[in-house]
Design a protein around this motif. Structure first.
Motif, PDB file in Angstrom:
ATOM      1  N   UNK A  26       6.957  -1.867   2.230  1.00 32.52           N
ATOM      2  CA  UNK A  26       6.104  -1.054   3.120  1.00 32.52           C
ATOM      3  C   UNK A  26       5.552   0.189   2.439  1.00 32.52           C
ATOM      4  N   UNK A  27       6.364   0.832   1.599  1.00 34.52           N
ATOM      5  CA  UNK A  27       5.892   2.025   0.907  1.00 34.52           C
ATOM      6  C   UNK A  27       4.738   1.694  -0.035  1.00 34.52           C
ATOM      7  N   UNK A 145       3.410  -0.885   9.668  1.00 28.02           N
ATOM      8  CA  UNK A 145       4.023  -1.037   8.351  1.00 28.02           C
ATOM      9  C   UNK A 145       5.067   0.060   8.138  1.00 28.02           C
ATOM     10  N   UNK A 146       4.713   1.290   8.504  1.00 27.04           N
ATOM     11  CA  UNK A 146       5.682   2.380   8.399  1.00 27.04           C
ATOM     12  C   UNK A 146       6.885   2.164   9.302  1.00 27.04           C
ATOM     13  N   UNK A 147       6.648   1.646  10.498  1.00 30.37           N
ATOM     14  CA  UNK A 147       7.747   1.376  11.423  1.00 30.37           C
ATOM     15  C   UNK A 147       8.678   0.302  10.870  1.00 30.37           C
ATOM     16  N   UNK A 148       8.098  -0.718  10.222  1.00 33.83           N
ATOM     17  CA  UNK A 148       8.929  -1.746   9.603  1.00 33.83           C
ATOM     18  C   UNK A 148       9.813  -1.140   8.516  1.00 33.83           C
ATOM     19  N   UNK A 178      16.007   9.894   6.449  1.00 29.82           N
ATOM     20  CA  UNK A 178      15.184   9.409   5.347  1.00 29.82           C
ATOM     21  C   UNK A 178      14.394   8.181   5.753  1.00 29.82           C
ATOM     22  N   UNK A 179      15.024   7.315   6.529  1.00 26.96           N
ATOM     23  CA  UNK A 179      14.314   6.108   6.970  1.00 26.96           C
ATOM     24  C   UNK A 179      13.130   6.460   7.859  1.00 26.96           C
ATOM     25  N   UNK A 180      13.264   7.528   8.655  1.00 28.61           N
ATOM     26  CA  UNK A 180      12.170   7.914   9.548  1.00 28.61           C
ATOM     27  C   UNK A 180      10.961   8.456   8.791  1.00 28.61           C
ATOM     28  N   UNK A 181      11.135   8.820   7.519  1.00 27.49           N
ATOM     29  CA  UNK A 181      10.008   9.281   6.717  1.00 27.49           C
ATOM     30  C   UNK A 181       8.927   8.215   6.644  1.00 27.49           C
ATOM     31  N   UNK A 182       9.327   6.936   6.630  1.00 27.15           N
ATOM     32  CA  UNK A 182       8.352   5.847   6.533  1.00 27.15           C
ATOM     33  C   UNK A 182       7.430   5.803   7.747  1.00 27.15           C
TER      34      UNK A 182
END
Length: 233
Positions: A26-27, A145-148, A178-182
């Protein structure tokens, strides 16, 4: 995700070092979307500036032409812009109608020119809309995509926390944060794409209105000999 993360180590760098494999997809996708949006913005702005400059020059010469022969001569000298392409299509259709005089199966020469102008306007609309599908896709897909990426990161963070047996708030907050950064990254990519999309939709609408007005004037010039000057927007 590593549950033993110092508060000062949280951030994008920690996210990159602790993620791997599918978690980085995703990144990478969001980075490519952001680069594509920036490229489209710069490219379309450059093309629009060049097109407007050439259009102003062409229209200034067009309305100064005394007759259709002079207009044809102006086209022969090269007119690689929307108004020139529209004029070339109309003059070509008018010449074909004159050559087919009395042999047209349906309609008259005037209708033949009108159809040619409509087809030329449709081609210009397609040319102006090139790339808008990409911007619309980025604006709608980037948040998901960021949510995934966030869901995948939280999943691995919880697995790591469960394996370590440490479930205190300070151990959970770091990896989950950190995961929420996406998700934030996905929104940051989507918002410019939506704004740029709306900007070019508005500019394309103004351009098409100007082209349609020029087409009406050109049709009147070819059929009645009357003309009315028009400004480029």
């Amino acid at each position: 995700m590593n549950p033993n993360v110092e508060p000062g180590a949280m951030g994008m760098a920690q996210l990159l070092t602790q993620n791997s494999g599918l978690g980085l997809v995703p990144l990478v996708l969001l980075i490519l979307m952001s680069m594509g949006t920036l490229y489209y913005l710069l490219f379309k702005c450059w093309v629009a500036w060049q097109e407007k400059r050439r259009s102003r020059a062409y229209l200034k010469g067009f309305w100064q032409c005394p007759d259709l022969e002079a207009v044809a001569g102006q086209l022969a000298s090269g007119a690689n812009e929307a108004y020139g392409r529209l004029c070339a299509a109309a003059l070509g259709a008018a010449r074909q109608a004159q050559q087919a005089e009395g042999r047209l199966l349906l309609g008259s020469g005037e209708e033949f020119v009108l159809r040619a102008l409509r087809h030329a306007i449709s081609r210009e609309r397609l040319r102006l809309e090139a790339g808008l599908t990409f911007l619309a896709s980025v604006g709608s897909a980037a948040p998901f995509v960021g949510l995934f990426g966030t869901v995948w990161g939280i999943y691995h963070a919880l697995l790591a926390i469960g394996a370590s047996g440490q479930s205190s708030l300070d151990k959970v907050a770091g990896p989950v944060g950190e995961a929420l950064v996406m998700t934030g990254f996905g929104l940051a990519v989507a918002l410019p794409a939506v704004l740029i999309y709306n900007l070019f939709v508005r500019l394309n609408r103004l351009k098409m209105a100007s082209l349609e007005g020029f087409a009406h004037d050109l049709h009147a010039l070819l059929t009645t000999g009357g003309r009315q000057s028009q400004e480029v927007r």
